[in-house]
Design a protein around this motif. Structure first.
Motif, PDB file in Angstrom:
ATOM      1  N   GLN A 105       0.839  -1.200   0.000  1.00  0.00           N
ATOM      2  CA  GLN A 105       0.000   0.000   0.000  1.00  0.00           C
ATOM      3  C   GLN A 105       0.877   1.255   0.000  1.00  0.00           C
ATOM      4  N   ALA A 106       1.938   1.244   0.798  1.00  0.00           N
ATOM      5  CA  ALA A 106       2.836   2.399   0.853  1.00  0.00           C
ATOM      6  C   ALA A 106       3.502   2.655  -0.502  1.00  0.00           C
ATOM      7  N   ALA A 107       3.748   1.597  -1.276  1.00  0.00           N
ATOM      8  CA  ALA A 107       4.376   1.733  -2.593  1.00  0.00           C
ATOM      9  C   ALA A 107       3.395   2.182  -3.666  1.00  0.00           C
ATOM     10  N   GLY A 108       2.099   2.152  -3.365  1.00  0.00           N
ATOM     11  CA  GLY A 108       1.100   2.611  -4.327  1.00  0.00           C
ATOM     12  C   GLY A 108       0.499   1.534  -5.204  1.00  0.00           C
ATOM     13  N   LEU A 109       0.675   0.258  -4.858  1.00  0.00           N
ATOM     14  CA  LEU A 109       0.039  -0.804  -5.629  1.00  0.00           C
ATOM     15  C   LEU A 109      -1.473  -0.658  -5.537  1.00  0.00           C
ATOM     16  N   LYS A 110      -2.151  -0.988  -6.637  1.00  0.00           N
ATOM     17  CA  LYS A 110      -3.604  -0.888  -6.703  1.00  0.00           C
ATOM     18  C   LYS A 110      -4.173  -2.187  -7.261  1.00  0.00           C
ATOM     19  N   VAL A 111      -5.378  -2.522  -6.820  1.00  0.00           N
ATOM     20  CA  VAL A 111      -6.084  -3.679  -7.359  1.00  0.00           C
ATOM     21  C   VAL A 111      -6.218  -3.493  -8.873  1.00  0.00           C
ATOM     22  N   ASN A 112      -5.980  -4.563  -9.608  1.00  0.00           N
ATOM     23  CA  ASN A 112      -6.014  -4.623 -11.076  1.00  0.00           C
ATOM     24  C   ASN A 112      -4.754  -4.111 -11.749  1.00  0.00           C
ATOM     25  N   ASP A 113      -3.708  -3.747 -10.978  1.00  0.00           N
ATOM     26  CA  ASP A 113      -2.427  -3.439 -11.601  1.00  0.00           C
ATOM     27  C   ASP A 113      -1.879  -4.702 -12.238  1.00  0.00           C
ATOM     28  N   ARG A 114      -1.271  -4.563 -13.402  1.00  0.00           N
ATOM     29  CA  ARG A 114      -0.547  -5.666 -14.052  1.00  0.00           C
ATOM     30  C   ARG A 114       0.910  -5.564 -13.629  1.00  0.00           C
ATOM     31  N   VAL A 115       1.476  -6.663 -13.179  1.00  0.00           N
ATOM     32  CA  VAL A 115       2.895  -6.683 -12.835  1.00  0.00           C
ATOM     33  C   VAL A 115       3.662  -7.060 -14.095  1.00  0.00           C
ATOM     34  N   ILE A 116       4.561  -6.188 -14.517  1.00  0.00           N
ATOM     35  CA  ILE A 116       5.323  -6.385 -15.740  1.00  0.00           C
ATOM     36  C   ILE A 116       6.765  -6.784 -15.425  1.00  0.00           C
ATOM     37  N   GLU A 117       7.381  -6.079 -14.476  1.00  0.00           N
ATOM     38  CA  GLU A 117       8.766  -6.344 -14.111  1.00  0.00           C
ATOM     39  C   GLU A 117       8.927  -6.321 -12.608  1.00  0.00           C
ATOM     40  N   VAL A 118       9.876  -7.101 -12.130  1.00  0.00           N
ATOM     41  CA  VAL A 118      10.293  -7.066 -10.735  1.00  0.00           C
ATOM     42  C   VAL A 118      11.816  -7.026 -10.741  1.00  0.00           C
ATOM     43  N   ASN A 119      12.379  -6.031 -10.080  1.00  0.00           N
ATOM     44  CA  ASN A 119      13.837  -5.846 -10.052  1.00  0.00           C
ATOM     45  C   ASN A 119      14.432  -5.854 -11.459  1.00  0.00           C
ATOM     46  N   ASN A 120      13.790  -5.115 -12.363  1.00  0.00           N
ATOM     47  CA  ASN A 120      14.229  -4.953 -13.752  1.00  0.00           C
ATOM     48  C   ASN A 120      14.212  -6.241 -14.566  1.00  0.00           C
TER      49      ASN A 120
END
Length: 88
Positions: A61-76
């Motif tokens: 929540q602090a990072a600003g994630l929202k329901v229905n966000d698509r995750v594209i990359e993690v750690n580049n």
């Protein structure tokens, strides 16, 4: 670090209105998890991950994630074709 694309509820993607964004999420020692749930867009094919829930007062929540966000990359690293076990 996560690259996300926020989707409106009707899932119509318009990159000019909902551009990809970076969310910087850091592990916090008082939490056992980041505070969100993932689901696959399509259970039958390798596709992208969607944030299905974000819990209050968590790193997510602090990072600003929202329901229905698509995750594209993690750690580049592109994670669109990874299954959830590989993503952890």
């Amino acid at each position: 670090m996560m690259n996300l694309l926020h989707l409106p509820e009707n899932n119509n993607v318009d990159a000019t209105v909902h551009p990809p964004r970076l969310c910087h999420m850091q592990w916090h020692p008082t939490f056992q998890a980041y505070g969100f749930w993932l689901k696959r867009a399509n259970k039958n094919t390798p596709d992208y991950h969607i944030i299905s829930d974000v819990f209050d007062n968590t790193p997510a929540q602090a990072a600003g994630l929202k329901v229905n966000d698509r995750v594209i990359e993690v750690n580049n690293e592109n994670v669109t074709k990874l299954n959830q076990d590989e993503l952890k």
